[in-house]
Design a protein around this motif. Structure first.
Motif, mmCIF file in Angstrom:
data_model
loop_
_atom_site.group_PDB
_atom_site.id
_atom_site.type_symbol
_atom_site.label_atom_id
_atom_site.label_comp_id
_atom_site.label_asym_id
_atom_site.label_seq_id
_atom_site.Cartn_x
_atom_site.Cartn_y
_atom_site.Cartn_z
ATOM 1 N N ILE A 67 8.881 -44.884 5.408
ATOM 2 C CA ILE A 67 7.727 -44.782 4.131
ATOM 3 C C ILE A 67 8.376 -43.935 3.403
ATOM 4 O O ILE A 67 9.273 -43.432 3.556
ATOM 5 C CB ILE A 67 6.136 -43.902 5.004
ATOM 6 C CG1 ILE A 67 6.405 -43.130 5.636
ATOM 7 C CG2 ILE A 67 5.616 -44.939 5.860
ATOM 8 C CD1 ILE A 67 5.226 -42.373 5.819
ATOM 9 N N GLN A 68 8.364 -44.417 2.513
ATOM 10 C CA GLN A 68 8.384 -43.631 0.852
ATOM 11 C C GLN A 68 7.227 -42.891 -0.024
ATOM 12 O O GLN A 68 6.242 -43.480 0.042
ATOM 13 C CB GLN A 68 9.423 -44.371 0.084
ATOM 14 C CG GLN A 68 10.737 -45.094 0.994
ATOM 15 C CD GLN A 68 11.307 -46.249 0.517
ATOM 16 O OE1 GLN A 68 11.298 -46.568 -1.193
ATOM 17 N NE2 GLN A 68 12.515 -47.096 1.164
ATOM 18 N N GLY A 69 7.663 -42.011 0.074
ATOM 19 C CA GLY A 69 6.790 -41.249 -1.964
ATOM 20 C C GLY A 69 6.765 -39.669 -1.817
ATOM 21 O O GLY A 69 7.840 -39.256 -2.012
ATOM 22 N N GLU A 70 5.719 -39.394 -1.695
ATOM 23 C CA GLU A 70 6.155 -38.123 -1.414
ATOM 24 C C GLU A 70 5.024 -36.787 -0.617
ATOM 25 O O GLU A 70 3.784 -37.758 -0.457
ATOM 26 C CB GLU A 70 5.711 -37.065 -2.969
ATOM 27 C CG GLU A 70 4.056 -37.668 -3.477
ATOM 28 C CD GLU A 70 4.460 -37.554 -4.724
ATOM 29 O OE1 GLU A 70 5.567 -36.386 -5.479
ATOM 30 O OE2 GLU A 70 3.339 -37.295 -5.500
ATOM 31 N N CYS A 71 5.434 -36.167 -0.204
ATOM 32 C CA CYS A 71 3.788 -35.114 0.656
ATOM 33 C C CYS A 71 3.713 -34.145 -0.225
ATOM 34 O O CYS A 71 4.645 -33.482 -0.743
ATOM 35 C CB CYS A 71 4.644 -35.113 2.243
ATOM 36 S SG CYS A 71 3.596 -33.823 3.484
ATOM 37 N N LEU A 72 2.661 -33.024 0.366
ATOM 38 C CA LEU A 72 2.281 -31.514 -0.269
ATOM 39 C C LEU A 72 1.525 -30.808 0.473
ATOM 40 O O LEU A 72 0.422 -31.537 0.950
ATOM 41 C CB LEU A 72 1.697 -31.947 -1.703
ATOM 42 C CG LEU A 72 1.695 -30.538 -2.251
ATOM 43 C CD1 LEU A 72 2.383 -28.977 -2.358
ATOM 44 C CD2 LEU A 72 0.217 -30.440 -3.319
ATOM 45 N N CYS A 73 2.205 -30.575 1.450
ATOM 46 C CA CYS A 73 1.567 -29.527 2.375
ATOM 47 C C CYS A 73 1.369 -28.265 1.635
ATOM 48 O O CYS A 73 2.105 -27.316 1.373
ATOM 49 C CB CYS A 73 2.354 -29.019 3.545
ATOM 50 S SG CYS A 73 1.146 -28.501 4.313
ATOM 51 N N ARG A 74 -0.023 -27.581 1.521
ATOM 52 C CA ARG A 74 -0.257 -26.110 1.033
ATOM 53 C C ARG A 74 -1.136 -25.053 1.849
ATOM 54 O O ARG A 74 -2.276 -25.440 2.090
ATOM 55 C CB ARG A 74 -0.839 -26.423 -0.732
ATOM 56 C CG ARG A 74 -1.597 -25.421 -1.307
ATOM 57 C CD ARG A 74 -2.145 -25.629 -2.454
ATOM 58 N NE ARG A 74 -3.150 -25.666 -2.549
ATOM 59 C CZ ARG A 74 -3.876 -26.607 -3.300
ATOM 60 N NH1 ARG A 74 -2.550 -28.015 -3.661
ATOM 61 N NH2 ARG A 74 -5.083 -27.573 -3.174
#
Length: 133
Positions: A67-74
């Motif tokens: 899979i390709q893209g972006e991730c944000l964990c906050r």
């Protein structure tokens, strides 16, 4: 949260997590290779490069591999306690998944939801057992 190599200890659907580089955890530029499995009979190999990080509060990463893209964990403190957010903006990169995604979107979405629920359950259990991340 920055100890991505330890995530398989509490995230049931994460088979493995390792880093091919010598950079310490919690630093921009750190790369991770992960392997995931869900209820469906396929596995995903997903890499991530940490683009932005604030220890214990934020991880933003570029995602590559199956899979390709972006991730944000906050992580945020609130009046009622602490709240965690995981945002994914990804697309399939495996040709068979891309080809079949219009037909199997519901299955892929349900599988992803189960993986995320297992992650949340494992993370909460890990924290309540008092283990250091």
């Amino acid at each position: 949260m920055v100890q991505v190599e330890d995530w398989p200890l509490w995230w049931e659907c994460l088979i493995s997590s390792s880093s091919p580089d010598a950079l310490p955890a919690g630093i921009q530029g750190k790369t991770y290779n992960t392997r995931w499995r869900g209820a469906l009979s396929y596995r995903l190999d997903v890499g991530a490069v940490i683009r932005e990080i604030s220890p214990e509060a934020l991880i933003r990463a570029d995602i590559y591999g199956d899979i390709q893209g972006e991730c944000l964990c906050r992580i945020e403190e609130e009046m009622q306690g602490t709240r965690g957010f995981l945002y994914l903006n990804v697309r399939t990169a495996k040709p068979w998944m891309t080809l079949l995604s219009p037909l199997l979107k519901g299955y892929f979405s349900e599988n992803h939801k189960r993986i995320m629920v297992k992650g949340k359950q494992g993370f909460v259990r890990h924290l309540t057992e008092g283990k250091k991340l």
